[in-house]
Scaffold this motif. Sequence first.
Motif, short mmCIF file in Angstrom:
data_model
loop_
_atom_site.label_atom_id
_atom_site.label_comp_id
_atom_site.label_asym_id
_atom_site.label_seq_id
_atom_site.Cartn_x
_atom_site.Cartn_y
_atom_site.Cartn_z
N GLY A 47 0.84 -1.25 -0.18
CA GLY A 47 -0.24 0.01 0.07
C GLY A 47 0.95 1.39 -0.03
O GLY A 47 0.32 2.05 -0.58
N PRO A 48 2.07 1.14 0.85
CA PRO A 48 2.68 2.66 0.94
C PRO A 48 3.19 3.19 -0.43
O PRO A 48 3.60 4.38 -0.66
N TRP A 49 3.43 2.11 -1.24
CA TRP A 49 4.05 2.36 -2.85
C TRP A 49 3.30 2.16 -3.95
O TRP A 49 3.98 2.55 -4.99
N VAL A 50 1.94 1.55 -3.78
CA VAL A 50 1.40 1.49 -5.03
C VAL A 50 0.98 2.46 -5.95
O VAL A 50 1.10 2.61 -7.07
N ALA A 51 0.44 3.62 -5.11
CA ALA A 51 0.18 4.77 -5.76
C ALA A 51 1.40 5.30 -6.63
O ALA A 51 1.36 6.18 -7.68
N LEU A 52 2.69 5.19 -5.87
CA LEU A 52 3.99 5.61 -6.97
C LEU A 52 4.04 4.81 -8.09
O LEU A 52 4.56 5.34 -9.03
N ARG A 53 3.89 3.71 -8.07
CA ARG A 53 3.89 2.83 -9.40
C ARG A 53 2.77 3.12 -10.43
O ARG A 53 3.00 3.33 -11.57
N LEU A 54 1.62 3.19 -9.76
CA LEU A 54 0.49 3.30 -10.77
C LEU A 54 -0.27 4.63 -10.84
O LEU A 54 -0.87 5.04 -11.92
N GLY A 55 0.13 5.47 -9.86
CA GLY A 55 -0.69 6.75 -9.93
C GLY A 55 -2.02 6.65 -9.33
O GLY A 55 -2.61 5.62 -9.05
N MET A 56 -2.60 7.84 -8.48
CA MET A 56 -3.52 7.54 -7.62
C MET A 56 -4.85 7.10 -8.30
O MET A 56 -5.69 6.25 -7.78
N ASP A 57 -5.24 7.38 -9.55
CA ASP A 57 -6.31 7.29 -10.08
C ASP A 57 -6.28 5.88 -10.49
O ASP A 57 -7.36 4.98 -10.14
N ARG A 58 -5.42 5.18 -10.93
CA ARG A 58 -5.37 3.57 -11.38
C ARG A 58 -5.31 2.80 -10.11
O ARG A 58 -5.96 1.88 -9.98
#
Length: 578
Positions: free
Chosen positions: A443-454
């Motif tokens: 969770g802490p880095w998923v948005a870094l990989r995908l961007g918040m929307d994805r």
Amino acid sequence: MLPFLLLAAACTPDAGESPEAAGVGDAPMPEGVADLVLTNGNIATLDDGNAIVSALAARDGRIAALGADDEVEGWIGEGTRVIDLAGRLAIPGFIEGHGHFMSLGNAKMILDLTTADTWEDIVSMVGEAAATAEPGAWITGRGWHQEKWSRPPEPMVEGQPVHDGLSTVSPENPVILTHASGHASFVNGKALELAGIDAGTPDPPGGEIVHDAMGRPTGVLRETAAGLVRRVFNEDESNRSEGEREAVAREQVRLANEDLLSKGITSFQDAGSGFETVDLLKALADEGRLPVRMYVMLSGGAESLEGRLDEYRMVGYADNRLTVRSIKQMVDGALGSHGAWLLQPYSDMPSTAGLATTPPEAIERVARLGIEHGYQVNTHAIGDRGNREVLDLYERTFADHPDQTDLRWRIEHAQHVNPADIPRFGELGVIASMQGVHACSDGPWVALRLGMDRARSGAYVWQDFMRSGAIVTNGTDAPVEDADPLASFHCTVTRIIEGGETFFEDQAMTREEALRSYTWANAYAAFEEDLKGTLEVGKLADITVLSRDILTIPAEEILDTEVDYTIIDGRVEYGREN
């Protein structure tokens, strides 16, 4: 297809047993003495009526009676082991829905890198191992993850270290360190030398050799590129005698079983093993040395599988200790190593959209081979492109075999799916074989990989899957994560990540949904719901007893819960007090 909460199938009574005798709370008249009786408990059966009873009797490996204490006490006789639960929660035995059995055992025999706070910690661990290693001996470890270090390495390339420090502390011993995800490896200069990897070595299909600005290999090998070094390692291992190799393998099995039993796991779904491992597990089952029940997925391509599937297919071998009726494939890598195959490039590395580790057409060949030989097909897919490709090839295979209506094919992980593809899981009857703990760990880095929307619309979307009518299962992917079901259960119901924040908590499961995902749903995903996953008369007496009631206690206490007993076949295989 209905959501799994509505699909829990009742166990069919044994031949000669009246339907009335099989009912919870209306215990059958004793026809003998039970081997085990549990009393004074809070026993969650998870049957169709979600009944809670206080007592259970087991005889000859099966549940013989359920009900109130006075309804079950007639089963107690000479030789019966009676356990007073003192109000504790007993549940159907935890079923690990996706893990790597031999790798779990192996992880207990090599460097544990999960405890490292920095890259320097890992270099120090390797240096200590090299100081006592035989000249030329391999140093191996597993569990590093660059996103979990307290500070970034220096120097670094693409967020990961270079091999100079590792090569300094281990100049003559080759080193191979597996990423926590299992989808990348880090090696030192000696290992690169032995594998013949230099600046001019081309990337293998489905893999990548990471280079620095000067074109020099950094030591990071993504996906199939790790196989270039692994082959050299395996050649050295093959020089051991057959007896030595078998002894190591048996020790891996022993260590894996020991770990699983201590965590309340009674069945384990092994996500990819070869024929040699199946032979070993079968021999151990014959010897009575396979306490945890195994559901093994065969690995390999069409060429290696063809001609052997019928020989190796077995269901319920050795009193339901070993089943082989599925095939594991892999279409992509992992998000953490930038190997998951995406429809659009990574937000934090726009130069790549991940990797297809196996061409979809090759997986489709295996899928068609599997359906012709009565095998379930379970394909690793993490990225949205990987998931779409697998759904497409499954759908084509299903369409060509309309007579096959209960296939229960699975996508392993299904971590990031395009919203347009979520309904297809329910429509096609494809099981989302997921691991709750990954959502909190990643969770802490998923948005870094995908961007918040994805991330918000397609990452770890358990509730969206269930609303589509899909079955969602649970597990840990051990040894990628610790095999502890309670940690995965906690994440499944809270979605709490490092720092106390929550990771899209609207996708969390209820307590009952989470428990069913770890019991009945996993049994269903292995065609075993008539044997396990709920506590009902006639089913296998596989039971986990917990120190606290995880269905009712405050969420923050779940992680303090301990496994008091692990019971398989009505026998206590693990007791915390012992």
